[in-house]
Motif scaffolding. Structure first.
Motif, PDB file in Angstrom:
ATOM      1  N   ASP A 140     -13.509   4.211 -45.125  1.00 22.47           N
ATOM      2  CA  ASP A 140     -14.387   3.416 -45.966  1.00 22.47           C
ATOM      3  C   ASP A 140     -14.343   3.987 -47.374  1.00 22.47           C
ATOM      4  N   CYS A 163     -16.037   3.470 -51.669  1.00 22.08           N
ATOM      5  CA  CYS A 163     -16.896   2.803 -52.639  1.00 22.08           C
ATOM      6  C   CYS A 163     -16.222   2.872 -54.000  1.00 22.08           C
ATOM      7  N   GLN A 216     -16.764  -1.033 -50.468  1.00 28.07           N
ATOM      8  CA  GLN A 216     -18.102  -1.283 -50.989  1.00 28.07           C
ATOM      9  C   GLN A 216     -18.062  -1.134 -52.501  1.00 28.07           C
ATOM     10  N   ARG A 247     -18.614  -8.280 -50.866  1.00 28.19           N
ATOM     11  CA  ARG A 247     -18.601  -6.953 -50.278  1.00 28.19           C
ATOM     12  C   ARG A 247     -19.978  -6.316 -50.427  1.00 28.19           C
ATOM     13  N   PRO A 248     -20.332  -5.366 -49.536  1.00 29.92           N
ATOM     14  CA  PRO A 248     -21.626  -4.695 -49.665  1.00 29.92           C
ATOM     15  C   PRO A 248     -21.753  -4.014 -51.026  1.00 29.92           C
TER      16      PRO A 248
END
Length: 268
Positions: A127, A129, A175, A204-205
């Protein structure tokens, strides 16, 4: 029903972060603090060894590794159920952190500092960001200007997400963070919070990081350690507008507030 939000607890292993620099600089203290944040409700623990406060100087790779790797190893060995994130812009640090137990890369430059980091995130199926920042920490608060801050941040995040996907990153792993306080004035920060739904529309978040930041002090007149209520208020407004991940120092009060807000917004 799963919670419609995730809280990212901040584990700064730095001597110079704007809010808690030096407080958790010791490896054992930092790991203990991470476990405490998890107990309070943090779903992600964001371990960072290089301050990104305005005016911060870069940290050499070897020193950053010395700071963060033992903390991540201690958290992973302690059986944490929280996801461990590495807050770094350096490929070598991200690689070592993930070998130690991290599975999330939080890059404040959105893969601009080290473009090869995107390929590593893709290959390791991590994941990540991607954050907007004008300039770099040393210069970002020198008279930042935008024609329309929300539109410009949105275009930047869209472009960086396209780059990451082109490098092989699974879009569902991405994210987005508008970078509150990173090359923005108080007015810019408030406009981003007011229109956060426009960034949520990217699909996307959206992660919001407002914890204890200076614009909250400008608004309230309170020092860094007394901005918990302001932090909670800003995050609740962002949540109501569609943000779902919240990076904070003070996990327990925000989790309580988000729990009530989520129950209220979900109610028929």
């Amino acid at each position: 029903m799963p919670e419609p939000f995730r809280i990212m607890g901040i584990v700064n292993v730095t001597p110079d972060s704007f809010s808690d620099g030096g407080e958790w600089f010791d490896e054992a203290a930092a790991a203990a603090h991470g476990r405490e944040l998890e107990a309070e409700g943090a779903a992600i623990l964001d371990v960072g060894g290089e301050s990104t406060r305005p005016g911060a100087e870069p940290v050499p790779k070897d020193e950053e590794l010395r700071r963060v790797v033992p903390v991540i190893e201690a958290l992973a060995a302690g059986g944490t159920e929280a996801q461990i994130s590495i807050d770094t812009v350096k490929l070598a640090v991200a690689r070592a952190a993930c070998e130690a137990g991290a599975s999330y890369v939080n890059d404040v430059t959105a893969f601009r500092h080290d473009p090869e980091l995107a390929g590593f995130v893709a290959d390791a199926d991590l994941d990540c960001c991607l954050m907007h920042m004008r300039g770099e920490p040393r210069t970002m608060q020198r008279d930042p200007r935008y024609d329309d801050v929300v539109s410009e941040v949105k275009a930047f995040l869209e472009e960086r997400m396209a780059f990451a996907v082109a490098e092989g990153v699974d879009e569902t792993r991405i994210q987005l963070d508008p970078g509150i306080g990173f090359g923005k004035t108080t007015a810019h920060n408030l406009e981003l919070l007011r229109r956060i739904d426009e960034l949520v529309a990217l699909g996307r978040p959206v992660l919001v990081g407002v914890s204890r930041k200076s614009f909250l002090g400008t608004l309230t007149g309170r020092p860094v350690g007394s901005r918990v209520a302001a932090t909670v208020a800003a995050n609740l407004l962002a949540f109501e507008r569609g943000a779902t991940i919240f990076r904070v120092h003070d996990v327990a009060p925000l989790r309580d507030a988000l729990t009530v807000a989520a129950a209220t917004l979900r109610a028929p």
